[in-house]
Design a protein around this motif. Structure first.
Motif: not given
Length: 248
Positions: A200-208
């Motif tokens: 999920w792109s939102a998961v990657q944004h959260y991690i960043k």
């Protein structure tokens, strides 16, 4: 067009769902001829490879070279790094253009202008996508908490078009009724499920933004609920179809 998936290109290729053969076959039957097809924002080439069974030649483009590096090499499929809105193909070159789970990232006006240029008279644009995963009631509740509460603020604004089943995207083509009733069913392990969530792109944004993985926050609860499941997952599919008409 945004590139939210280069960073997890390998995981995207491994864990993202494919489209059922009956849906691809139905789309391939729409144009009058099957000489050339173009798959736009092809990612790891899922749809391009599926179309290769039906067309003499398939061209597949994406702005992410890392995504294209994950694509299978097929004799009649040609990959290139190009944006959806401005390609180097000749006018009226394609019988079919497909876009799978990506049009919400495009500059709509520029893309439709380009699609109209590239398609032959009566050529077809097919835009497809899939909705949120469905499993069992308990697991669904856990996944929805991740989707809405934990990573909800990290979704790009364009995600709403997917939540609305592409019914609200601008569609600047001569639209016609699309074949319907498609869904995707799989039997997944817990590793496949969490692997998908991590794409999920939102998961990657959260991690960043936070330096931690939000999937870890629900992993134990999800694993407990998944142990009571038979591993079945369902993705509802949606499709919109337009055709180019010219009088010249």
């Amino acid at each position: 067009m945004k590139d939210n998936f280069s960073a997890q290109a390998k995981g995207y290729a491994q864990y993202r769902p494919t489209y059922p053969e009956e849906m691809i076959k139905s789309i391939a039957s729409l144009p009058a001829m099957r000489i050339r097809a173009l798959d736009v924002a092809t990612g790891n080439g899922q749809v391009a490879v599926a179309l290769a069974k039906y067309f003499d030649k398939v061209y597949a483009i994406d702005i992410s070279e890392k995504q294209l590096q994950q694509a299978p090499q097929v004799s009649n499929v040609s990959y290139s790094v190009q944006p959806a809105e401005l390609t180097n193909f000749p006018d009226r070159h394609f019988d079919l253009i497909t876009v799978a789970q990506a049009i919400h990232w495009f500059d709509f006006g520029a893309f439709y202008k380009e699609a109209h240029r590239l398609l032959k008279t009566r050529g077809v644009l097919a835009v497809m996508g899939y909705g949120n995963i469905k499993t069992n009631p308990h697991s669904d509740a856990v996944i929805q908490r991740l989707y809405k509460e934990i990573v909800g603020p990290y979704w790009d604004a364009e995600r709403r078009y997917v939540d609305e089943n592409y019914e609200t995207i601008p569609f600047e083509m001569m639209e016609e009724e699309a074949p319907g009733g498609f869904e995707n069913r799989f039997t997944w392990s817990f590793e496949q499920l969490t692997g998908y969530l991590n794409t999920w792109s939102a998961v990657q944004h959260y991690i960043k933004a936070n330096g931690t993985n939000p999937v870890d926050l629900i992993k134990d609860e999800l694993k407990k609920s998944w142990a009571q499941n038979d591993g079945n997952v369902v993705f509802p599919l949606f499709l919109r179809v337009g055709r180019v008409y010219r009088y010249d």
